[in-house]
Design an enzyme around this catalytic site. Structure first.
Site, mmCIF file in Angstrom:
data_model
loop_
_atom_site.group_PDB
_atom_site.id
_atom_site.type_symbol
_atom_site.label_atom_id
_atom_site.label_comp_id
_atom_site.label_asym_id
_atom_site.label_seq_id
_atom_site.Cartn_x
_atom_site.Cartn_y
_atom_site.Cartn_z
ATOM 1 N N LYS A 197 0.890 -1.172 0.000
ATOM 2 C CA LYS A 197 0.000 0.000 0.000
ATOM 3 C C LYS A 197 0.918 1.209 0.000
ATOM 4 O O LYS A 197 1.436 1.622 1.030
ATOM 5 C CB LYS A 197 -0.875 -0.028 1.265
ATOM 6 C CG LYS A 197 -2.239 0.604 1.090
ATOM 7 C CD LYS A 197 -2.215 2.061 0.727
ATOM 8 C CE LYS A 197 -2.054 2.969 1.926
ATOM 9 N NZ LYS A 197 -1.798 4.386 1.548
ATOM 10 N N GLU A 223 8.771 1.016 11.609
ATOM 11 C CA GLU A 223 9.783 2.080 11.571
ATOM 12 C C GLU A 223 9.026 3.398 11.631
ATOM 13 O O GLU A 223 8.298 3.744 10.700
ATOM 14 C CB GLU A 223 10.626 1.951 10.300
ATOM 15 C CG GLU A 223 11.477 0.692 10.349
ATOM 16 C CD GLU A 223 12.199 0.354 9.050
ATOM 17 O OE1 GLU A 223 12.168 1.165 8.121
ATOM 18 O OE2 GLU A 223 12.774 -0.735 8.989
ATOM 19 N N CYS A 264 13.374 10.514 8.001
ATOM 20 C CA CYS A 264 13.118 10.145 9.398
ATOM 21 C C CYS A 264 14.384 10.225 10.232
ATOM 22 O O CYS A 264 14.341 10.459 11.436
ATOM 23 C CB CYS A 264 12.533 8.743 9.461
ATOM 24 S SG CYS A 264 13.654 7.524 8.774
ATOM 25 N N GLU A 271 8.296 16.031 16.408
ATOM 26 C CA GLU A 271 8.824 15.821 15.059
ATOM 27 C C GLU A 271 8.109 16.770 14.103
ATOM 28 O O GLU A 271 6.880 16.788 14.031
ATOM 29 C CB GLU A 271 8.573 14.372 14.611
ATOM 30 C CG GLU A 271 9.139 14.103 13.231
ATOM 31 C CD GLU A 271 8.769 12.723 12.691
ATOM 32 O OE1 GLU A 271 7.580 12.362 12.702
ATOM 33 O OE2 GLU A 271 9.681 11.999 12.249
HETATM 34 P P1 NAD Z 1 1.788 8.211 7.737
HETATM 35 O O1 NAD Z 1 1.825 7.430 8.976
HETATM 36 O O2 NAD Z 1 0.850 9.360 7.646
HETATM 37 O O3 NAD Z 1 1.422 7.293 6.494
HETATM 38 C C1 NAD Z 1 2.184 6.160 6.169
HETATM 39 C C2 NAD Z 1 1.308 5.158 5.450
HETATM 40 O O4 NAD Z 1 0.314 4.660 6.343
HETATM 41 C C3 NAD Z 1 0.562 5.725 4.250
HETATM 42 O O5 NAD Z 1 0.592 4.760 3.219
HETATM 43 C C4 NAD Z 1 -0.847 5.907 4.794
HETATM 44 O O6 NAD Z 1 -1.846 5.869 3.810
HETATM 45 C C5 NAD Z 1 -0.956 4.719 5.726
HETATM 46 N N1 NAD Z 1 -1.953 4.858 6.793
HETATM 47 C C6 NAD Z 1 -2.332 5.993 7.435
HETATM 48 N N2 NAD Z 1 -3.248 5.702 8.392
HETATM 49 C C7 NAD Z 1 -3.442 4.355 8.355
HETATM 50 C C8 NAD Z 1 -4.272 3.450 9.085
HETATM 51 N N3 NAD Z 1 -5.068 3.876 10.072
HETATM 52 N N4 NAD Z 1 -4.220 2.134 8.784
HETATM 53 C C9 NAD Z 1 -3.396 1.687 7.796
HETATM 54 N N5 NAD Z 1 -2.612 2.502 7.061
HETATM 55 C C10 NAD Z 1 -2.618 3.815 7.336
HETATM 56 O O7 NAD Z 1 3.285 8.674 7.466
HETATM 57 P P2 NAD Z 1 3.819 9.625 6.308
HETATM 58 O O8 NAD Z 1 3.277 10.998 6.557
HETATM 59 O O9 NAD Z 1 3.587 8.977 4.996
HETATM 60 O O10 NAD Z 1 5.399 9.621 6.578
HETATM 61 C C11 NAD Z 1 6.035 10.495 7.449
HETATM 62 C C12 NAD Z 1 6.292 9.843 8.778
HETATM 63 O O11 NAD Z 1 6.961 8.625 8.586
HETATM 64 C C13 NAD Z 1 7.191 10.634 9.719
HETATM 65 O O12 NAD Z 1 6.695 10.534 11.018
HETATM 66 C C14 NAD Z 1 8.528 9.919 9.623
HETATM 67 O O13 NAD Z 1 9.364 10.070 10.736
HETATM 68 C C15 NAD Z 1 8.089 8.517 9.451
HETATM 69 N N6 NAD Z 1 9.151 7.741 8.788
HETATM 70 C C16 NAD Z 1 9.870 6.862 9.547
HETATM 71 C C17 NAD Z 1 10.902 6.133 8.958
HETATM 72 C C18 NAD Z 1 11.751 5.168 9.752
HETATM 73 O O14 NAD Z 1 12.516 4.417 9.143
HETATM 74 N N7 NAD Z 1 11.656 5.140 11.046
HETATM 75 C C19 NAD Z 1 11.175 6.303 7.606
HETATM 76 C C20 NAD Z 1 10.409 7.218 6.875
HETATM 77 C C21 NAD Z 1 9.391 7.922 7.483
HETATM 78 O O1 6OD Z 2 18.301 3.478 4.515
HETATM 79 C C1 6OD Z 2 17.361 2.759 4.881
HETATM 80 O O2 6OD Z 2 17.359 1.543 4.731
HETATM 81 C C2 6OD Z 2 16.214 3.384 5.530
HETATM 82 N N1 6OD Z 2 15.264 2.544 5.996
HETATM 83 C C3 6OD Z 2 16.141 4.722 5.617
HETATM 84 C C4 6OD Z 2 15.085 5.425 6.212
HETATM 85 C C5 6OD Z 2 14.947 6.739 6.005
HETATM 86 C C6 6OD Z 2 13.858 7.475 6.550
HETATM 87 O O3 6OD Z 2 13.333 8.440 6.075
#
Ligand code: NAD
Ligand code: 6OD
Length: 486
Positions: free
Chosen positions: A178, A254, A288, A390
């Protein structure tokens, strides 16, 4: 207008309900594609196709053949590199200078690295003494977990999706992806590559849509899904965890971060400035692992702030395919408003705005995009919202510190625990400080230097579980022990 359809059992399918939504270019705000939203019916079909595929040709495929197929996927992405690059840059607005070095090559490499790892990682065996003296042989085997739901964010769409799809397929699972509703394009291109390389039907499926009451929620609540791997906001992780409680389905998360950067006076300042400019502003701060809290030893504080400001003011917004562009827009109008809300909050909380603090006014079609200025603050209390929450934008707060114990306590004073960057040329200090920071990854004298064999994930509210290297296999396989009495 380009149409992005769902991909089920190797076929691109229009939305059964007829529902579509717009895919926007965040650099201009213009519609670039119409996306077909998957409803419950399509999610059911995708799950059924993925379940059937587990017992079809994929389930019986010799592992050498499976690994060769994964290599061909990576080659297939690289063969269409420019198409993937353009699709990713149009969906996110990020400059090609970034996506051509990180998103697309890493997106492809994720298939090869996990294929090679699966081939080369042994499982354990033990001989057990028994009273009759004959003994017993124990050995373990890894079996695919089954049907994996892969729920993705928008910030590094291809890279973060293949980071999960690569190991999931290498371990013999089937997947339903998704993609984020903001960035569906490269996942759809990957579906085309799957057909080009001859992936058996049902192994790789894509359902497009949103979270609540849409494809994301339908998929994560589905009883035919054996595990959910998710990257995104901590709050969303909490909703998915509740959905997975029904049926006791496993999760790998993550999540968000509020990552510290620590600069000691004994650092190489040129390297620290260059690395901090990347860790704060790369991908317009939408990484992130990015740094939003900088702690600088007092004796170099003023010089550090002056030089960071100079670097930030040189960042050049613009079109993705202009070689001079090195900062893109935020992903959406909603996210821009959230980030600008934090900019206002910093001001009302009493921050000194070193640079930025508002929107960029660009011209022509770029005037409709979601541009904000690289922003640096000083002077805030440690409890200010922009120091604790954040933001996921191109900004950081910079604060002086006086000694090591103080800065370690400041770095750890957060509900998150994803990443940290430490800048020092003192080897002993580097080890001592890195060992005391509560984060899944601590970089010393670098940032976002990734070895895909290493564990990756977050502590506290930044995640559950580790992926990367053999750690990915913990989630994507079930391990069993076979005990043979001799
Ligand atoms: P988000 O949580 O809004 O959405 C992520 C995904 O989840 C999307 O595909 C969305 O449609 C889906 N989603 C939303 N609500 C849902 C539900 N109730 N059930 C199932 N699916 C659902 O995140 P975003 O705005 O796309 O990304 C930004 C966030 O992601 C930031 O907080 C960032 O720190 C985090 N992030 C973390 C990492 C990591 O490796 N730790 C990496 C990248 C981004
Ligand atoms: O480098 C990666 O494998 C990884 N998961 C990076 C995540 C970045 C977050 O925005």
């Amino acid at each position: 207008m380009r149409e992005i359809k769902n991909f089920i059992n190797s076929e691109f399918r229009a939305s059964e309900s007829g529902k579509t939504f717009d895919d926007l270019n965040p650099a201009t705000g213009q519609v670039i594609a119409r996306v077909h939203e998957a409803g419950k019916a399509e999610v059911d079909e995708a799950v059924a196709a993925a379940r059937d595929a587990l017992t079809g040709p994929w389930g019986y495929m010799p592992s050498d053949e499976r690994m060769a197929l994964l290599h061909r996927i990576a080659d297939g992405i690289n063969a269409r590199f420019d198409e993937f690059l353009e699709a990713e840059c149009l969906d996110t607005g990020k400059p090609m200078s970034l996506a051509s070095k990180i998103d697309i090559p890493r997106g492809a490499a994720n298939f090869k690295i996990f294929a090679d790892l699966v081939k080369n990682v042994p499982t354990e065996s033990f001989m057990l003494d028994t009273p009759d003296g004959a003994g017993a042989l124990n050995y373990s085997q890894r079996k695919p977990k089954g049907v994996i739901a892969v729920v993705c964010p928008w910030n590094l769409p291809l890279l973060l999706m293949t980071w999960k799809v690569g190991p999931a397929l290498a371990c013999g699972n089937t997947v339903i992806v998704k993609p984020s509703e903001e960035t569906p394009a490269t996942t759809s291109l990957l579906a085309e590559v799957m057909n080009e390389v001859g992936m058996p039907p049902g192994v790789f499926n894509v359902v497009n849509g949103f979270g609540p009451d849409s494809a994301g929620a339908f998929l994560t609540a589905h009883s035919g899904v054996d595990g959910v791997t998710f990257t995104g906001e901590t709050r969303t992780g909490s909703a998915i965890m509740k959905a997975c409680a029904d049926g006791i389905r496993q999760i790998s998360f993550e999540l968000g971060g509020k990552n510290p950067g620590i600069v000691f006076a004994d650092c190489d300042l040129d390297k620290a400035i260059e690395g901090t400019l990347r860790s704060v502003f790369a991908n317009c701060g939408q990484v992130c692992l990015g740094t939003e809290r900088m702690y600088i030893e007092r004796s170099i504080f003023d010089e550090f702030v002056t030089r960071l400001k100079l670097g930030a003011e040189k960042l050049q917004p613009g079109r993705w395919n202009d070689a001079a562009t090195n900062i893109g827009p935020l992903i959406s109008a909603e996210h821009r408003d959230k980030v600008l809300g934090y900019f206002d909050k910093a001001r009302t909380d009493g921050a000194q705005v070193v640079t930025g603090g508002g929107a960029f006014e660009l011209e022509d079609d770029l005037a409709g995009g979601y541009w904000v200025q690289p922003t640096i603050w000083t002077g805030l209390d440690d409890n200010a919202a922009v120091v604790r929450e954040e933001i996921f934008g191109p900004c950081c707060h910079v604060r002086p510190f006086d000694d090591e114990a103080e800065v370690i306590a400041l770095a750890n004073d957060t509900r998150y625990g994803l990443a940290a960057a430490v800048w020092t040329e003192n080897l002993t200090r580097a080890h001592r400080v890195a060992g005391q920071i509560n984060a899944g990854i601590v970089w010393v004298n670098s940032w976002f230097l990734r070895d895909l064999r290493t564990p990756f994930g977050g502590m506290k509210h930044s995640g559950i579980g580790r992926e990367g290297g053999v750690h990915s296999f913990e989630f994507y396989t079930e391990m069993k022990n076979i005990c043979i009495k001799l």
